[in-house]
Design a protein around this motif. Sequence first.
Motif, PDB file in Angstrom:
ATOM      1  N   GLU A 181      -2.660  -2.232   8.066  1.00  0.00           N
ATOM      2  CA  GLU A 181      -2.938  -2.660   6.693  1.00  0.00           C
ATOM      3  C   GLU A 181      -3.773  -1.602   5.972  1.00  0.00           C
ATOM      4  O   GLU A 181      -3.467  -1.198   4.857  1.00  0.00           O
ATOM      5  CB  GLU A 181      -3.673  -4.000   6.683  1.00  0.00           C
ATOM      6  N   LYS A 182      -4.812  -1.131   6.627  1.00  0.00           N
ATOM      7  CA  LYS A 182      -5.677  -0.102   6.046  1.00  0.00           C
ATOM      8  C   LYS A 182      -4.906   1.200   5.857  1.00  0.00           C
ATOM      9  O   LYS A 182      -5.087   1.901   4.853  1.00  0.00           O
ATOM     10  CB  LYS A 182      -6.882   0.113   6.970  1.00  0.00           C
ATOM     11  N   ARG A 230     -10.476   2.012  -3.114  1.00  0.00           N
ATOM     12  CA  ARG A 230     -10.012   0.790  -2.471  1.00  0.00           C
ATOM     13  C   ARG A 230     -10.285   0.924  -0.975  1.00  0.00           C
ATOM     14  O   ARG A 230      -9.871   1.891  -0.352  1.00  0.00           O
ATOM     15  CB  ARG A 230      -8.563   0.508  -2.759  1.00  0.00           C
ATOM     16  N   ASN A 282      -1.490   5.085   0.015  1.00  0.00           N
ATOM     17  CA  ASN A 282      -1.350   4.930  -1.432  1.00  0.00           C
ATOM     18  C   ASN A 282      -2.489   5.599  -2.187  1.00  0.00           C
ATOM     19  O   ASN A 282      -2.273   6.221  -3.230  1.00  0.00           O
ATOM     20  CB  ASN A 282      -1.254   3.447  -1.797  1.00  0.00           C
ATOM     21  N   TYR A 283      -3.687   5.494  -1.667  1.00  0.00           N
ATOM     22  CA  TYR A 283      -4.865   6.096  -2.282  1.00  0.00           C
ATOM     23  C   TYR A 283      -4.759   7.625  -2.271  1.00  0.00           C
ATOM     24  O   TYR A 283      -4.973   8.293  -3.285  1.00  0.00           O
ATOM     25  CB  TYR A 283      -6.099   5.612  -1.527  1.00  0.00           C
ATOM     26  N   GLU A 291      -1.724   1.718   5.196  1.00  0.00           N
ATOM     27  CA  GLU A 291      -0.865   1.654   4.008  1.00  0.00           C
ATOM     28  C   GLU A 291      -1.683   1.870   2.737  1.00  0.00           C
ATOM     29  O   GLU A 291      -1.282   2.613   1.844  1.00  0.00           O
ATOM     30  CB  GLU A 291      -0.135   0.305   3.956  1.00  0.00           C
ATOM     31  N   ASN A 292      -2.838   1.244   2.665  1.00  0.00           N
ATOM     32  CA  ASN A 292      -3.700   1.430   1.496  1.00  0.00           C
ATOM     33  C   ASN A 292      -4.235   2.857   1.431  1.00  0.00           C
ATOM     34  O   ASN A 292      -4.349   3.435   0.351  1.00  0.00           O
ATOM     35  CB  ASN A 292      -4.852   0.425   1.518  1.00  0.00           C
TER      36      ASN A 292
END
Length: 168
Positions: free
Chosen positions: A28-29, A166, A35-36, A31-32
């Motif tokens: 989960e982390k 994020r 994107n970041y 993927e973020n």
Amino acid sequence: MKIYTLLLFVTTLSVANAQDTPISAFLEKWENSKNYLVEIAELMPEDKYDYKPTERQKTFREQLLHIKQNMDWLSSTYFSTEKKKTKEKTPKTKADIIAALKTSFEQTATIVKTAKERDLKEIVEFFAGPKTKLQILNLLQDHVTHHRGQLIVYLNLNDIKPPRYRGW
């Protein structure tokens, strides 16, 4: 009221399951994080990809390629049974670098998804001494975060507003 309670329970259960293991929490982390970093890479104009704040630092381009190479190395060395056989061409353009970053993030996620939770306790040889695979998994994210922080400074020094942070 019963339907609301049921929906709340299902939502809570689904959120809890999303991070109930180190691997699912990492993914989960991850993927973020992808994107970041991609957003940061997109913000820097291509003519500034060779910018570096001081002579001894890497350029913006070199930082991105270093992140990519480290992801490839750590994931394939410590989480994959298949080793890369061919040497890739180094991406040159902004678009190619961003595409390569996305691919490396996705390949790393695919490789990590195949790991078993019990494998994370396995101790592997690492240049900094013996480490567990869980420590290597944490290093994957920590390394991206470290260099992404440097890239945020590069954006600020070029008067480009970085994307909002994020964490998850």
